[in-house]
Design a protein around this motif. Structure first.
Motif, short mmCIF file in Angstrom:
data_model
loop_
_atom_site.label_atom_id
_atom_site.label_comp_id
_atom_site.label_asym_id
_atom_site.label_seq_id
_atom_site.Cartn_x
_atom_site.Cartn_y
_atom_site.Cartn_z
N ALA A 44 30.46 -2.23 -0.62
CA ALA A 44 29.77 -2.09 -1.91
C ALA A 44 30.27 -3.12 -2.91
N ILE A 45 31.59 -3.34 -2.96
CA ILE A 45 32.13 -4.36 -3.86
C ILE A 45 31.65 -5.74 -3.45
N ARG A 46 31.66 -6.00 -2.14
CA ARG A 46 31.18 -7.30 -1.64
C ARG A 46 29.74 -7.56 -2.08
N GLU A 47 28.88 -6.55 -1.98
CA GLU A 47 27.48 -6.73 -2.36
C GLU A 47 27.36 -7.13 -3.83
N ARG A 48 28.16 -6.52 -4.69
CA ARG A 48 28.12 -6.89 -6.10
C ARG A 48 28.59 -8.33 -6.31
N VAL A 49 29.69 -8.71 -5.64
CA VAL A 49 30.25 -10.04 -5.82
C VAL A 49 29.33 -11.10 -5.23
N VAL A 50 28.70 -10.82 -4.08
CA VAL A 50 27.75 -11.76 -3.48
C VAL A 50 26.59 -12.04 -4.43
N GLN A 51 26.05 -10.99 -5.04
CA GLN A 51 24.93 -11.17 -5.96
C GLN A 51 25.34 -11.94 -7.21
N ILE A 52 26.53 -11.64 -7.71
CA ILE A 52 27.00 -12.29 -8.92
C ILE A 52 27.27 -13.77 -8.69
N CYS A 53 27.96 -14.07 -7.59
CA CYS A 53 28.37 -15.45 -7.31
C CYS A 53 27.32 -16.25 -6.55
N GLU A 54 26.30 -15.54 -6.04
CA GLU A 54 25.26 -16.19 -5.23
C GLU A 54 25.89 -16.97 -4.08
N GLN A 55 26.83 -16.30 -3.42
CA GLN A 55 27.56 -16.86 -2.29
C GLN A 55 27.69 -15.77 -1.24
N ASP A 56 27.40 -16.09 0.02
CA ASP A 56 27.42 -15.09 1.08
C ASP A 56 28.82 -14.98 1.68
N PHE A 57 29.70 -14.25 1.02
CA PHE A 57 31.06 -14.07 1.50
C PHE A 57 31.06 -13.24 2.79
N ASN A 58 31.78 -13.73 3.80
CA ASN A 58 31.82 -13.00 5.07
C ASN A 58 33.21 -12.45 5.39
N GLY A 59 34.12 -12.52 4.43
CA GLY A 59 35.45 -11.96 4.64
C GLY A 59 36.15 -11.74 3.32
N VAL A 60 37.15 -10.87 3.37
CA VAL A 60 37.94 -10.59 2.16
C VAL A 60 39.37 -10.30 2.59
N LEU A 61 40.30 -10.89 1.85
CA LEU A 61 41.71 -10.58 2.02
C LEU A 61 42.07 -9.58 0.93
#
Length: 197
Positions: A86-103
């Motif tokens: 859920a956090i990733r979805e918010r950050v992807v939309q905000i940054c317009e970047q398809d993040f595929n991993g998180v540390l």
């Protein structure tokens, strides 16, 4: 579509740029923190420095879709948890970047820290966009230029977003220093895009 409720302002630095939103996720931060503490399979990793093996001064987890090499080791990903997704979805939309991993890092108190480093691993590409969400106790975040030593400091608080972009990882290092002040637990998520050939 961007989720910004305001026009974001970038902080332009010599050879890099930052976007800092101190309270962007304030309304969701308490719930996110509580769920992440319980959901994430936190691990105590070991680090080899100067011929000796030490416990890393924090707990961590690599989550996503591909392995990621950092600190001299390949980390295999664990699956997205519901809250991280859920956090990733918010950050992807905000940054317009398809993040595929998180540390994810869990700092248990002021003794836990992160030393000087840059997120410049080859699998992150030439000029990676790194989006950092901070939850829990506020901590000082330091930046220093690799060539002339100039420094910047931010206090990353509960629900903040910091984005590092442009040439930041080539010319700047960052750190989260120890503190003797009484401080609570902090969770940090740094979203990134891993590119494997």
């Amino acid at each position: 579509m961007s989720l910004w409720s305001f026009e974001p302002e970038w902080i332009h630095l010599p050879q890099g740029r930052l976007l800092w939103c101190p309270a962007l996720f304030r309304d969701m931060a308490d719930g996110w923190f509580e769920h992440l503490e319980a959901e994430v399979p936190w691990q105590q990793h070991r680090l080899r420095l100067f011929g000796k093996t030490h416990d890393e001064p924090r707990l961590s987890c690599w989550m996503g879709e591909l392995p990621y090499r950092y600190s001299g080791r390949v980390r295999q990903p664990v699956p997205w948890t519901p809250t991280v997704r859920a956090i990733r979805e918010r950050v992807v939309q905000i940054c317009e970047q398809d993040f595929n991993g998180v540390l994810l890092n869990l700092y248990r108190d002021g003794r836990d820290s992160m030393g000087w480093h840059a997120d410049n691993e080859p699998e992150l590409g030439r000029n990676p966009l790194i989006a950092s969400v901070s939850l829990g106790a506020p901590r000082r975040f330091l930046l220093r230029h690799c060539h002339d030593g100039q420094r910047r400091q931010l206090v990353l608080g509960h629900g903040s977003l910091l984005v590092m972009a442009g040439e930041m990882q080539h010319h700047w290092q960052h750190a989260l220093p120890k503190t003797a002040a009484a401080t609570g637990r902090r969770i940090n998520l740094t979203f990134r895009t891993v590119i494997h050939s």
